[in-house]
Enzyme design. Structure first.
Site, short mmCIF file in Angstrom:
data_model
loop_
_atom_site.label_atom_id
_atom_site.label_comp_id
_atom_site.label_asym_id
_atom_site.label_seq_id
_atom_site.Cartn_x
_atom_site.Cartn_y
_atom_site.Cartn_z
N HIS A 99 0.75 -1.21 0.01
CA HIS A 99 -0.14 -0.06 0.02
C HIS A 99 0.88 1.41 -0.10
CE1 HIS A 99 -3.55 2.30 0.77
NE2 HIS A 99 -2.70 3.13 1.40
N SER A 200 -7.36 3.74 8.80
CA SER A 200 -8.18 3.88 7.61
C SER A 200 -7.40 3.08 6.41
CB SER A 200 -8.01 5.15 6.68
OG SER A 200 -8.39 5.33 5.45
N1 URA Z 1 -4.95 6.34 2.24
C1 URA Z 1 -5.81 5.74 2.73
O1 URA Z 1 -6.57 4.77 2.50
N2 URA Z 1 -6.49 6.36 3.86
C2 URA Z 1 -5.93 7.65 4.48
O2 URA Z 1 -6.56 8.23 5.23
C3 URA Z 1 -4.90 8.20 3.60
C4 URA Z 1 -4.48 7.39 2.52
#
Ligand code: URA
Length: 444
Positions: A99, A200
């Protein structure tokens, strides 16, 4: 009570175990939220019982006053529990995902997913769309004629078994609380909060069911995290959350002062990714792709030597998996990519060394040319974006192109030029240009 809060959001007064206003007040007054308060507020928000303005106030209180490690962990778990959890244990092979916190020209997922899969580690890469100046992986891949972003869970599983890699949209059932929260944070200036970003990201990644995760935390002008200390704190938080949840998690802190590679924009970035898969492409894209692949393979328990990983980009091994991955989702890997109807160039005013090429300025310019969107529902121009002809530290000759701007709608050029004002500079006499390394730090 409470009646005000509950009635505002449509809940019958007194029917709920907590009161939204009390929860907001707790965090406003710098107290810790209890596990019960957190579980309830996330669930009640997902059910539509907590009003958007109440959640906005709570987000701002969290933004200003922070959260303890225990609160962040509980908040993340509550977001995971708001939806389904995927399970790849029946696949018969390890899984690893990556990610990125988002940057300009960050097309790394495209060569990385097939590269890692080509070594027998499955990559279930659930990706997003771009918002603002940072691009989104799904927008890039949709530039390939026929390619489909939306797959069912069964299709994802079958593709992982057959091809080893999937890049697709996260289904609506995955961490729905985060979908609502993220949209709200975006319009209430509460995105850049470490507890909120970490929860998140990790709610989606843990719910997605990956066994290992490598986080690419971008640092610099084109990233959420502008300085190394904040990026390090985010990385630490995310690694701890993943490790506590049983996901082998590693983070690399990587440079985002200058754009990655030589392109920013959807089809332009697909073209560059295919160059990397064909054994060419810009050095920084190759270096980061290999570094992340090495981490993913090691975290998944299948360590591979970096030279061998690099060789898989050069000998066609990763390209074969890319072609299979694109075809499995309806795309034609041989189809010509969209080309912009209009192009203009920025030329070097004199001989010299490019001292600076600012990721944020290039990202905003590409966005204004049509590569990105201002609102979630806006379409993107697949062919729009910016091609860079030099990177900081490169020697340039007066009159040579520094940048080529691509768009289908030429009225956009003026606003793009405005974004590029001050975004690049040639070195002054005697000025030494120091290029930051691609990988700045590693946390595990
Ligand atoms: N990427 C995400 O998935 N959430 C965030 O808050 C910031 C970047």
């Amino acid at each position: 009570m409470t009646d005000l809060a509950a009635t505002a959001a449509g809940a019958p007064a007194g029917a709920e175990p907590f009161d939204t206003v009390d929860v907001i007040r707790t965090k406003r007054d710098k107290q810790h939220l209890s596990p019960g308060q957190i579980d309830w507020v996330i669930d009640a928000y997902t059910r539509g019982l907590v009003a958007e303005e109440q959640m906005a106030a709570l987000n701002m209180a969290i933004f200003l006053n922070g959260m303890s490690r225990a609160e962040i962990e509980r908040w993340t778990t509550a977001m995971i529990n708001s939806g389904e959890r995927l399970d790849y244990s029946g696949l018969g092979m390890p899984t690893a995902d990556k990610h990125s916190t988002g940057g300009v020209g960050d097309k790394i997922t495209l060569p990385l997913a097939p590269l890692v899969a080509s070594f027998g580690v499955a990559v279930p890469q659930l990706s997003g769309r771009g918002l603002g100046h940072t691009g989104g992986t799904l927008d890039k891949l949709e530039a390939i004629p026929g390619w489909r972003a939306h797959l069912t869970n069964e299709e994802v599983f079958a593709q992982l078994q057959g091809v080893g890699a999937v890049i697709c949209a996260a289904g609506p059932g995955l961490a729905p609380a985060d979908k609502k929260l993220y949209a709200l944070r975006d319009v209430t200036s509460t995105v850049e909060s470490i507890p909120l970003i970490a929860s998140s990201i990790m709610s989606k990644k843990i719910a997605e069911g990956t066994g290992a995760l490598v986080l690419d935390v971008k640092v610099g002008s084109g990233a959420f995290m502008k300085d190394l200390a904040m990026a390090g704190e985010l990385a630490r938080t995310v690694v701890d959350l993943g490790t506590d949840a049983g996901v082998k998690t590693v983070a690399l802190l990587t440079d985002m002062d200058a754009p990655l590679g030589l392109t920013a924009g959807n089809a332009l970035e697909v073209r560059e990714s295919v160059e990397v898969l064909a054994g060419g492409g810009p050095k920084d894209v190759i270096e980061l792709t290999v570094a992340l692949a090495v981490e993913m393979l090691a975290a998944a328990g299948r360590p591979v030597d970096p030279d061998r990983v690099l060789a898989a980009l050069q000998d066609g091994q990763a390209m074969d998996t890319w072609r299979a991955m694109i075809s499995a989702q309806g795309g034609d890997p041989d189809a010509p990519l969209p080309v912009a109807k209009h192009r203009e160039q920025v030329l070097a005013p004199r001989d010299g060394v490019l001292a600076r090429l600012d990721a944020y300025g290039v990202g905003v310019a590409a966005w204004r040319l049509g590569a990105g969107r201002a609102r979630k529902e806006d379409p993107v121009q697949f062919a729009a974006g910016i091609e860079m002809h030099a990177k900081p530290g490169d020697q340039v000759v007066g009159g040579q192109p520094l940048l080529t701007l691509h768009t289908d709608t030429p009225e956009r050029f003026d606003r793009a030029y405005e974004a590029l004002e001050g975004a690049w500079a040639l070195a002054e006499d005697g000025q030494k240009v120091v290029r930051r390394p691609v990988v700045l730090d590693r946390l595990h």
